[in-house]
Design an enzyme around this catalytic site. Structure first.
Site, PDB file in Angstrom:
ATOM      1  CE  LYS A 143       1.338  35.458 -96.256  1.00 10.71           C
ATOM      2  NZ  LYS A 143       1.211  34.248 -95.463  1.00 10.71           N
ATOM      3  CD  GLN A 177       1.410  33.017 -92.131  1.00  9.55           C
ATOM      4  OE1 GLN A 177       0.827  33.585 -93.041  1.00  9.55           O
ATOM      5  NE2 GLN A 177       2.638  32.563 -92.262  1.00  9.55           N
ATOM      6  CG  ASP A 208      -1.814  29.367 -98.371  1.00  7.61           C
ATOM      7  OD1 ASP A 208      -0.824  29.918 -98.879  1.00  7.61           O
ATOM      8  OD2 ASP A 208      -2.098  29.435 -97.159  1.00  7.61           O
TER       9      ASP A 208
END
Ligand code: GUN
Length: 302
Positions: free
Chosen positions: A61, A105, A128
């Protein structure tokens, strides 16, 4: 099957190539934002602990964020980090004007309540799309949600292959908050007739055979067989499962038995190289979108 009885192989949907094109468009958008508005979209990624798969994802990422000309902020915290320490960091990132997107995460260690952490992220920075506000916006169509990256990527691939999705029957196997449920909302918004199937669904093979669009997101290696697929259907395989092979090695397979399904489907995503690469590309797209909205600039459409 053709009229001559010869099995035809489905079109392979090249998510890797599509994601590369998307990242290039994101890079151009980031360059233009900097040139015209002095705006550099910034993504903060938070990793707690040392889960090897998570470390790989986070590294990728950060790398892809930088390659797209955006700012990457990495926060790696010890596995025994307390919830209040993590919440303090989230508050700092919420208040930091250089950070337009925040991703924590998952999975998080057991001492941390993941939902409390996700809910602490400012909805405008929730790239997200897991915050209840963004889930609610996606569900109701009210306001402008940030949409979870994997189903957003699947929808892009479907629209690229099929164009208009109006009236198509979509069956989604899996009801997770990360993929199944938001996927259902996105396909409903495209005027599909959507069914969400799960472990208690009766006659799952029969139901799957009704699908013009079949999305597999269950996390069970090769569960969906070739004879579950309607001839000509478009199959989107979200699964990424590592299995042992006879020669003592391992390999990645999806939730769909690819070789079988490819004999029947009209188009199918491979694993790897299908949906997977789309997820990070969509994360970058969401970061640009979030940065534009925070700056009062109309976001580009990818
Ligand atoms: N872990 C596995 N997939 C994801 C994802 O899409 N977002 C986050 N934050 N963590 C994950």
């Amino acid at each position: 099957m053709s009229e001559a009885g010869i099995a035809e192989i489905a079109e392979i949907i090249d998510g890797k190539a599509f994601a590369a094109g998307l990242r290039a468009r994101i890079g151009e958008a980031a360059e233009e934002l900097q040139a015209k508005h002095g705006l550099i979209p910034g993504l903060a990624v938070v990793l707690v602990g040392e889960n090897p798969a998570s470390q790989v994802y986070v590294r990728n990422k950060a790398k892809q964020t930088r390659e797209a000309g955006m700012a990457s902020f990495e926060h790696k915290l010890a596995v025994d980090t307390r919830q209040d320490e993590l919440l303090d960091l989230i508050r700092q990132l919420n208040d930091d004007p250089a950070v337009h997107g925040i991703l924590v995460q998952l999975p998080l260690p057991d001492q941390i309540d993941a939902q409390a952490v996700l809910d602490a992220i400012a909805p405008a920075k929730d790239v997200d799309g897991f915050h209840i506000i963004n889930a609610g916006r996606l569900m109701t169509g009210a306001g402008e949600p940030l949409v979870p990256c994997t189903p957003l990527g699947c929808t892009m691939l479907l629209k690229d292959r099929l164009g208009d999705l109006n009236g198509l029957n979509a069956v989604i196997v899996g009801r997770s908050n990360i993929v199944g449920k938001p996927m259902a909302m996105l396909l409903l918004a495209e005027n599909c007739t959507v069914t969400v199937a799960h472990s208690r669904t009766r006659d799952l093979p029969g139901l799957c055979r009704t699908a013009d669009i079949l999305v597999a997101a269950v996390g069970r290696p090769e569960m969906i067989r070739g004879d579950w697929v309607k001839p000509g259907a478009t199959v989107i395989d979200v699964g990424i499962n590592r299995i042992d092979t006879d020669d003592g090695k391992t390999r990645l397979v999806g939730d769909v038995a690819f070789e079988e399904a490819a004999q029947v489907a009209g188009a199918i995503t491979p694993v790897p190289g299908g949906v997977g690469p789309m997820t990070i590309a969509c994360l970058l797209a969401n970061t640009v979108t979030a940065a534009c909205r925070q700056a009062g600039i109309e976001p580009p459409s990818f």
